[in-house]
Design a protein around this motif. Structure first.
Motif, mmCIF file in Angstrom:
data_model
loop_
_atom_site.group_PDB
_atom_site.id
_atom_site.type_symbol
_atom_site.label_atom_id
_atom_site.label_comp_id
_atom_site.label_asym_id
_atom_site.label_seq_id
_atom_site.Cartn_x
_atom_site.Cartn_y
_atom_site.Cartn_z
ATOM 1 N N ALA A 55 0.822 -0.732 0.088
ATOM 2 C CA ALA A 55 0.082 0.174 0.191
ATOM 3 C C ALA A 55 0.870 1.404 -0.168
ATOM 4 O O ALA A 55 0.348 2.383 -0.240
ATOM 5 N N ASN A 56 2.176 1.071 0.184
ATOM 6 C CA ASN A 56 2.937 2.271 0.172
ATOM 7 C C ASN A 56 4.346 1.932 -0.175
ATOM 8 O O ASN A 56 5.498 1.582 0.286
ATOM 9 N N ARG A 57 4.287 1.935 -1.763
ATOM 10 C CA ARG A 57 5.571 1.436 -2.624
ATOM 11 C C ARG A 57 6.848 2.253 -2.528
ATOM 12 O O ARG A 57 7.333 2.784 -3.633
ATOM 13 N N VAL A 58 7.197 2.858 -1.354
ATOM 14 C CA VAL A 58 8.420 3.706 -1.608
ATOM 15 C C VAL A 58 9.193 2.971 -0.224
ATOM 16 O O VAL A 58 8.527 2.351 0.863
ATOM 17 N N PRO A 59 10.733 3.545 -0.225
ATOM 18 C CA PRO A 59 11.375 2.921 0.996
ATOM 19 C C PRO A 59 11.039 3.326 2.216
ATOM 20 O O PRO A 59 10.260 4.754 2.299
ATOM 21 N N VAL A 60 11.170 2.580 3.026
ATOM 22 C CA VAL A 60 10.916 2.794 4.588
ATOM 23 C C VAL A 60 11.427 3.952 5.190
ATOM 24 O O VAL A 60 12.550 4.292 5.093
ATOM 25 N N ASP A 61 10.528 5.169 5.541
ATOM 26 C CA ASP A 61 11.071 6.388 5.772
ATOM 27 C C ASP A 61 11.748 7.016 4.645
ATOM 28 O O ASP A 61 12.730 8.315 4.909
ATOM 29 N N GLY A 62 11.501 6.950 3.523
ATOM 30 C CA GLY A 62 12.508 7.302 2.540
ATOM 31 C C GLY A 62 13.772 7.104 2.391
ATOM 32 O O GLY A 62 14.586 7.606 1.571
ATOM 33 N N ARG A 63 14.295 6.171 3.178
ATOM 34 C CA ARG A 63 15.536 5.656 3.173
ATOM 35 C C ARG A 63 15.846 4.542 2.244
ATOM 36 O O ARG A 63 16.006 3.403 2.283
ATOM 37 N N LEU A 64 16.082 5.397 0.904
ATOM 38 C CA LEU A 64 16.579 4.324 -0.034
ATOM 39 C C LEU A 64 17.856 3.746 0.077
ATOM 40 O O LEU A 64 18.983 4.286 0.108
ATOM 41 N N ARG A 65 17.764 2.289 -0.030
ATOM 42 C CA ARG A 65 18.933 1.481 0.209
ATOM 43 C C ARG A 65 18.988 0.273 -0.326
ATOM 44 O O ARG A 65 17.864 -0.237 -0.483
ATOM 45 N N ALA A 66 19.993 -0.148 -1.129
ATOM 46 C CA ALA A 66 19.848 -1.718 -1.534
ATOM 47 C C ALA A 66 20.409 -2.414 -0.146
ATOM 48 O O ALA A 66 21.221 -1.790 0.545
ATOM 49 N N TYR A 67 19.947 -3.557 -0.078
ATOM 50 C CA TYR A 67 20.256 -4.347 0.865
ATOM 51 C C TYR A 67 21.030 -5.666 0.377
ATOM 52 O O TYR A 67 20.435 -6.251 -0.504
ATOM 53 N N ALA A 68 21.939 -6.109 0.996
ATOM 54 C CA ALA A 68 22.706 -7.458 0.259
ATOM 55 C C ALA A 68 22.816 -8.682 1.640
ATOM 56 O O ALA A 68 22.473 -8.260 2.876
ATOM 57 N N SER A 69 22.748 -9.802 0.861
ATOM 58 C CA SER A 69 23.036 -11.091 1.747
ATOM 59 C C SER A 69 23.996 -11.600 1.267
ATOM 60 O O SER A 69 24.145 -12.173 0.010
ATOM 61 N N ASP A 70 25.031 -12.068 2.227
ATOM 62 C CA ASP A 70 26.190 -12.805 2.124
ATOM 63 C C ASP A 70 26.165 -14.132 2.522
ATOM 64 O O ASP A 70 27.315 -14.967 2.494
ATOM 65 N N ASP A 71 24.892 -14.607 3.135
ATOM 66 C CA ASP A 71 24.753 -15.939 3.522
ATOM 67 C C ASP A 71 23.525 -16.621 2.946
ATOM 68 O O ASP A 71 22.827 -17.095 3.725
ATOM 69 N N GLU A 72 23.357 -16.502 1.770
ATOM 70 C CA GLU A 72 22.192 -17.196 1.069
ATOM 71 C C GLU A 72 20.908 -16.640 1.479
ATOM 72 O O GLU A 72 19.843 -17.309 1.335
ATOM 73 N N GLY A 73 20.918 -15.588 2.086
ATOM 74 C CA GLY A 73 19.478 -14.909 2.567
ATOM 75 C C GLY A 73 19.163 -15.156 4.102
ATOM 76 O O GLY A 73 18.202 -14.825 4.336
ATOM 77 N N ASP A 74 19.956 -15.959 4.596
ATOM 78 C CA ASP A 74 19.821 -15.963 6.333
ATOM 79 C C ASP A 74 19.822 -14.729 6.714
ATOM 80 O O ASP A 74 18.928 -14.285 7.588
ATOM 81 N N SER A 75 20.668 -13.690 6.366
ATOM 82 C CA SER A 75 20.330 -12.355 7.065
ATOM 83 C C SER A 75 20.861 -11.427 5.853
ATOM 84 O O SER A 75 21.397 -11.689 4.845
ATOM 85 N N TRP A 76 20.349 -10.149 6.359
ATOM 86 C CA TRP A 76 20.498 -9.052 5.355
ATOM 87 C C TRP A 76 21.015 -7.869 5.996
ATOM 88 O O TRP A 76 20.585 -7.538 7.004
ATOM 89 N N LYS A 77 21.781 -7.142 5.294
ATOM 90 C CA LYS A 77 22.224 -5.717 5.911
ATOM 91 C C LYS A 77 22.361 -4.696 4.615
ATOM 92 O O LYS A 77 22.199 -5.082 3.306
ATOM 93 N N ILE A 78 22.227 -3.442 4.988
ATOM 94 C CA ILE A 78 22.362 -2.458 4.297
ATOM 95 C C ILE A 78 23.788 -2.611 3.248
ATOM 96 O O ILE A 78 24.929 -2.953 3.756
ATOM 97 N N ALA A 79 23.586 -2.555 2.110
ATOM 98 C CA ALA A 79 24.747 -2.675 0.924
ATOM 99 C C ALA A 79 25.593 -1.619 0.909
ATOM 100 O O ALA A 79 25.146 -0.639 0.179
#
Lengths: 87, 344
Positions: free
Chosen positions: B258-282
């Motif tokens: 219903a709100n297709r913009v980044p959370v709080d306008g914080r545009l960030r790509a997120y990355a996972s280096d463990d097959e998707g087990d965890s994510w962090k800002i890239a």
């Protein structure tokens, strides 16, 4: 019947053709079929899957709004326009 | 020297350069939406274009500057009640070319995109009459292949897999919440709004799926899916992309359907280096100022050298040249961006 068909620029640029085509036909439908023989890439841009003129495409024969059954006389001017819509 | 093809609501643009210097060429296809890029098995470039007035088209080029429209793009049979609204994706399996389209369908080409044949096993699937569109329409937008296995994503229908090169198809959505079924009800076979798909080419049974209802992973070719959202600010989004050299996964989360913009306008790509087990800002480089914009499923691409790029619905490009460690915004601003392709 030989007629002149004028295309909107967006289509001539797309198919790489000139803006004006000399085509034969007794009705607008026949004119278009002969136009598509020369420029096959135009067909899907002007007619929809049911074979009707696309809703936002306007066709005129001698400055009068035409449909596929409109008769053509020798030397007629067929003009195809894009309806003004969108943003 | 890299080239980035940018498909927008108003034509395509070609960026050539590296580091801080990028030359912009375009618009190509003025007056047309450019919705997909691809390459044929012999390396010819493809662009899928569309118009609200004139339908769709497929263009081919050997140099990205000179393009020729083909005479026979994917088309429904004359008299069909379906309309050909948009080309959403091209995919080459090394021999055949595939195209996903709206109104939802799959087509293949054996001649580099000059002519196309429908894939009846999917297009006329026994569930077809129950297929419903998502907000972006009823569209086949993702295609993956590995040998005789083919996966497609269709919104808002779900993931389908063929194990026989595209002849027969089964829906593969176990573990995904449906978009149109009440909680507690028996999960339906279809009715899933898949947004993106990524795959490990060295183990094609390993898949990642950005869905309308969250981020998911499968380790059995799509037979079962599990939720993987640890560290994401939201499960919603459109992008899932995998850098095959490092296995790094990337996504761009958005607040919600219903709100297709980044959370709080914080545009960030997120990355996972463990097959998707965890994510962090890239990485770094993200703007402090709010960016109320989205990123569409076709608007993220990268290459094996570590150049990744995505485009926003606000027309801005974000680029990294070090596998996502440092990002920067590129000028200029473009129209709404639907498709990105990184080219060597």
């Amino acid at each position: 019947m030989t007629v002149s068909v004028r295309l909107p620029r967006v289509l001539t640029e797309t198919v790489g053709s000139g803006p004006r085509h000399e085509v034969t036909g007794r009705t607008l439908s026949e004119v278009l079929e002969n136009l598509f023989t020369a420029e096959p890439g135009l067909k899907g841009h002007l007619l929809d899957e049911t074979g009707r003129i696309r809703p936002h495409v306007l066709m005129f024969v001698d400055a009068t709004r035409a449909d596929l059954e409109t008769p053509i006389r020798d030397g007629s001017d067929v003009q195809i326009l894009q309806a003004v819509s969108g943003g | 020297m890299k080239r980035i093809a940018v498909g927008t609501e108003k034509g395509a643009y070609l960026l050539t350069g590296s580091d801080s210097s990028w030359a912009v060429e375009g618009p190509l296809f003025p007056g047309w939406k450019v919705t997909a890029f691809g390459e044929t098995p012999d390396g010819t470039h493809l662009a899928g274009v569309g118009s609200n007035w004139f339908g769709i088209g497929v263009h081919r080029s050997n140099n990205l500057s000179d393009w020729a429209q083909t005479d026979s793009p994917p088309a429904w049979p004359e008299g069909s009640e379906r309309t050909m609204e948009q080309i959403w994706a091209f995919h080459s399996d090394g021999e055949r070319l595939w195209a996903g389209v709206a109104e939802a369908g799959l087509f293949t080409s054996g001649d580099g995109g000059l002519t196309w044949d429908p894939v009846p096993g999917l297009n006329e699937h026994r569930t077809r009459d129950e297929w419903s569109p998502g907000f972006g329409g009823l569209c086949t937008h993702r295609i993956l292949t590995a040998g005789d296995r083919v996966w497609v994503g269709i919104s808002a229908v779900g993931c389908f897999r063929s194990d026989d090169g595209g002849i027969t198809w089964e829906a593969k959505n176990v573990g995904i919440p449906s978009v149109d079924t009440p909680e507690g009800a028996e999960p339906p076979e279809i009715g899933y709004c898949i947004h993106g798909l990524a795959q490990d080419p060295t183990d094609p049974a390993r898949l990642w799926r950005q869905d309308h209802r969250g981020m998911f992973r499968s380790t059995d070719g799509g037979d079962h899916w599990e939720r993987i959202e640890d560290g994401l600010p939201a499960g919603f989004g459109f992008v899932i992309w995998r850098h095959h050299d490092t296995g790094r996964l990337l996504t761009v989360p958005l607040h919600s359907d219903a709100n297709r913009v980044p959370v709080d306008g914080r545009l960030r790509a997120y990355a996972s280096d463990d097959e998707g087990d965890s994510w962090k800002i890239a990485g770094t480089g993200w703007p402090d100022a709010a960016q109320f914009t989205g990123v569409l499923r076709g608007a993220f691409d990268g290459d094996e050298s570590g150049v990744f790029c995505f485009g926003t619905t606000g027309g801005k490009l974000w680029l990294t040249e070090d596998t996502g460690e440092s990002w920067r915004e590129l000028e200029p601003a473009f129209p709404r961006i639907a498709a990105i392709r990184i080219l060597g």
